[in-house]
Motif scaffolding. Structure first.
Motif, mmCIF file in Angstrom:
data_model
loop_
_atom_site.group_PDB
_atom_site.id
_atom_site.type_symbol
_atom_site.label_atom_id
_atom_site.label_comp_id
_atom_site.label_asym_id
_atom_site.label_seq_id
_atom_site.Cartn_x
_atom_site.Cartn_y
_atom_site.Cartn_z
ATOM 1 N N ASP A 157 0.800 -1.221 0.000
ATOM 2 C CA ASP A 157 0.000 0.000 0.000
ATOM 3 C C ASP A 157 0.837 1.277 0.000
ATOM 4 O OD1 ASP A 157 1.051 -0.371 2.490
ATOM 5 O OD2 ASP A 157 -0.756 0.219 3.595
ATOM 6 N N PHE A 158 2.073 1.201 -0.525
ATOM 7 C CA PHE A 158 2.863 2.423 -0.603
ATOM 8 C C PHE A 158 3.780 2.413 -1.819
ATOM 9 C CE2 PHE A 158 5.224 -0.496 2.057
ATOM 10 C CZ PHE A 158 6.539 -0.355 1.644
ATOM 11 N N CYS A 159 4.282 3.592 -2.149
ATOM 12 C CA CYS A 159 5.174 3.768 -3.302
ATOM 13 C C CYS A 159 6.479 4.416 -2.863
ATOM 14 C CB CYS A 159 4.531 4.671 -4.349
ATOM 15 S SG CYS A 159 3.035 4.027 -5.107
ATOM 16 N N ILE A 160 7.548 4.091 -3.583
ATOM 17 C CA ILE A 160 8.849 4.713 -3.377
ATOM 18 C C ILE A 160 9.374 5.164 -4.735
ATOM 19 C CG2 ILE A 160 11.228 4.399 -2.592
ATOM 20 C CD1 ILE A 160 10.190 2.049 -0.896
ATOM 21 N N SER A 161 9.794 6.412 -4.825
ATOM 22 C CA SER A 161 10.422 6.898 -6.053
ATOM 23 C C SER A 161 11.790 7.461 -5.734
ATOM 24 C CB SER A 161 9.567 7.982 -6.716
ATOM 25 O OG SER A 161 8.401 7.441 -7.300
ATOM 26 N N ILE A 162 12.709 7.288 -6.667
ATOM 27 C CA ILE A 162 14.048 7.845 -6.506
ATOM 28 C C ILE A 162 14.456 8.541 -7.798
ATOM 29 C CG2 ILE A 162 15.177 5.641 -7.110
ATOM 30 C CD1 ILE A 162 17.408 6.543 -5.082
ATOM 31 N N SER A 163 14.915 9.754 -7.655
ATOM 32 C CA SER A 163 15.414 10.543 -8.779
ATOM 33 C C SER A 163 16.922 10.684 -8.625
ATOM 34 C CB SER A 163 14.753 11.932 -8.787
ATOM 35 O OG SER A 163 15.321 12.751 -9.786
ATOM 36 N N SER A 164 17.659 10.439 -9.706
ATOM 37 C CA SER A 164 19.121 10.498 -9.626
ATOM 38 C C SER A 164 19.685 11.401 -10.721
ATOM 39 C CB SER A 164 19.729 9.095 -9.734
ATOM 40 O OG SER A 164 19.294 8.448 -10.903
ATOM 41 N N GLU A 165 20.789 12.021 -10.397
ATOM 42 C CA GLU A 165 21.436 12.947 -11.324
ATOM 43 C C GLU A 165 21.990 12.218 -12.540
ATOM 44 O OE1 GLU A 165 23.940 16.941 -10.505
ATOM 45 O OE2 GLU A 165 24.771 15.112 -9.650
ATOM 46 N N GLU A 166 22.426 10.984 -12.331
ATOM 47 C CA GLU A 166 22.954 10.161 -13.412
ATOM 48 C C GLU A 166 22.097 8.906 -13.539
ATOM 49 O OE1 GLU A 166 26.971 9.312 -12.397
ATOM 50 O OE2 GLU A 166 27.545 11.424 -12.251
ATOM 51 N N TYR A 167 22.193 8.262 -14.675
ATOM 52 C CA TYR A 167 21.426 7.029 -14.867
ATOM 53 C C TYR A 167 21.912 5.950 -13.914
ATOM 54 C CZ TYR A 167 19.792 2.624 -16.705
ATOM 55 O OH TYR A 167 19.228 1.380 -16.804
ATOM 56 N N LYS A 168 20.966 5.341 -13.210
ATOM 57 C CA LYS A 168 21.272 4.256 -12.289
ATOM 58 C C LYS A 168 20.183 3.195 -12.375
ATOM 59 C CE LYS A 168 24.771 6.268 -10.103
ATOM 60 N NZ LYS A 168 26.130 5.703 -10.034
ATOM 61 N N GLU A 169 20.584 1.970 -12.066
ATOM 62 C CA GLU A 169 19.606 0.909 -11.836
ATOM 63 C C GLU A 169 19.601 0.634 -10.336
ATOM 64 O OE1 GLU A 169 20.501 -2.507 -14.145
ATOM 65 O OE2 GLU A 169 20.222 -1.491 -16.067
ATOM 66 N N PHE A 170 18.405 0.494 -9.772
ATOM 67 C CA PHE A 170 18.289 0.334 -8.326
ATOM 68 C C PHE A 170 17.630 -0.984 -7.953
ATOM 69 C CE2 PHE A 170 18.516 4.933 -8.890
ATOM 70 C CZ PHE A 170 19.433 5.295 -7.907
ATOM 71 N N ASN A 171 18.143 -1.579 -6.892
ATOM 72 C CA ASN A 171 17.492 -2.717 -6.238
ATOM 73 C C ASN A 171 16.735 -2.188 -5.023
ATOM 74 O OD1 ASN A 171 18.715 -4.800 -7.860
ATOM 75 N ND2 ASN A 171 20.598 -4.463 -6.713
#
Length: 227
Positions: free
Chosen positions: A189-203
């Motif tokens: 029931d929740f969301c997480i967003s991440i914005s990065s200055e450079e292209y990244k793949e996140f786990n």
């Protein structure tokens, strides 16, 4: 450095209740400024999040970067924190109720976590532009609308935090399609967003409050920065 990086989200186990007094023993490893912030809070949840978010940050530094010093903060424009005593790394933290998200990266980042909840008309009007409102209204089920709004809200907030912008920025002007590097995760029931200055793949890595506290109770981080 490896392109793939981790986002950690602290999620209490079902019916898990952490006693504030049990958390206070960890104040000894927090910098003076963080301790001062802790005592300035009135609500118990805010006090808990103050300690737990800092421990989560230390945990990330330990696990992903083999850094075992207690981080100290300085604050830039619009009070965005950055490391005073750790070079070439950036971090960001966010919490929603008793859930906390955190990440450390070698480039500037912004992260936001929000629970899906009923949205008021005034909030919709303040956050969504016309195109986003059309997308939001295209969903007929309330639960889908909540998810849609939560995604858009965290995307906008994470981008604002990455920029270090003022909280007074017009959210309608921040559009998903204009954000270069953004990634969103949905868990229950929740969301997480991440914005990065450079292209990244996140786990995305989930950790329980119990596991986090057990890690530090084993003495992994024992420096006292309050002296």
């Amino acid at each position: 450095m490896n392109q793939k990086e981790n986002i950690y989200v602290l999620i209490p186990k079902q019916n898990e209740e952490i006693n504030l007094k049990d958390l206070e023993k960890f104040l000894k490893i927090l910098p003076k400024e963080r301790v001062k912030k802790y005592y300035a809070y009135v609500k118990e949840l805010d006090k808990k999040n103050c300690i737990l978010s800092y421990l989560l940050l230390c945990y990330i530094l330990n696990k992903d970067y083999d850094i075992f010093i207690t981080p100290k903060f300085k604050y830039g424009k619009n009070k965005k924190p950055y490391f005073e005593n750790i070079k070439k790394l950036y971090f960001n933290l966010s919490h929603s109720n008793n859930k906390i998200a955190g990440a450390v990266s070698d480039c500037n980042i912004g992260i936001d976590i929000q629970e899906q909840r009923k949205i008021s008309k005034s909030m919709i009007k303040r956050v969504l532009n016309e195109k986003e409102l059309d997308d939001y209204l295209s969903y007929t089920k309330e639960i889908e609308r909540k998810k849609c709004f939560c995604r858009l809200w965290t995307i906008k907030e994470s981008e604002i935090k990455r920029r270090g912008s003022s909280v007074l920025v017009d959210l309608k002007q921040i559009e998903k399609d204009n954000i270069k590097n953004i990634e969103t995760f949905e868990i229950k029931d929740f969301c997480i967003s991440i914005s990065s200055e450079e292209y990244k793949e996140f786990n995305l890595i989930q950790i329980s409050t119990e596991s986090l506290l057990n890690y530090f109770e084993r003495g992994t981080l024992c420096l006292n920065t309050n002296k």
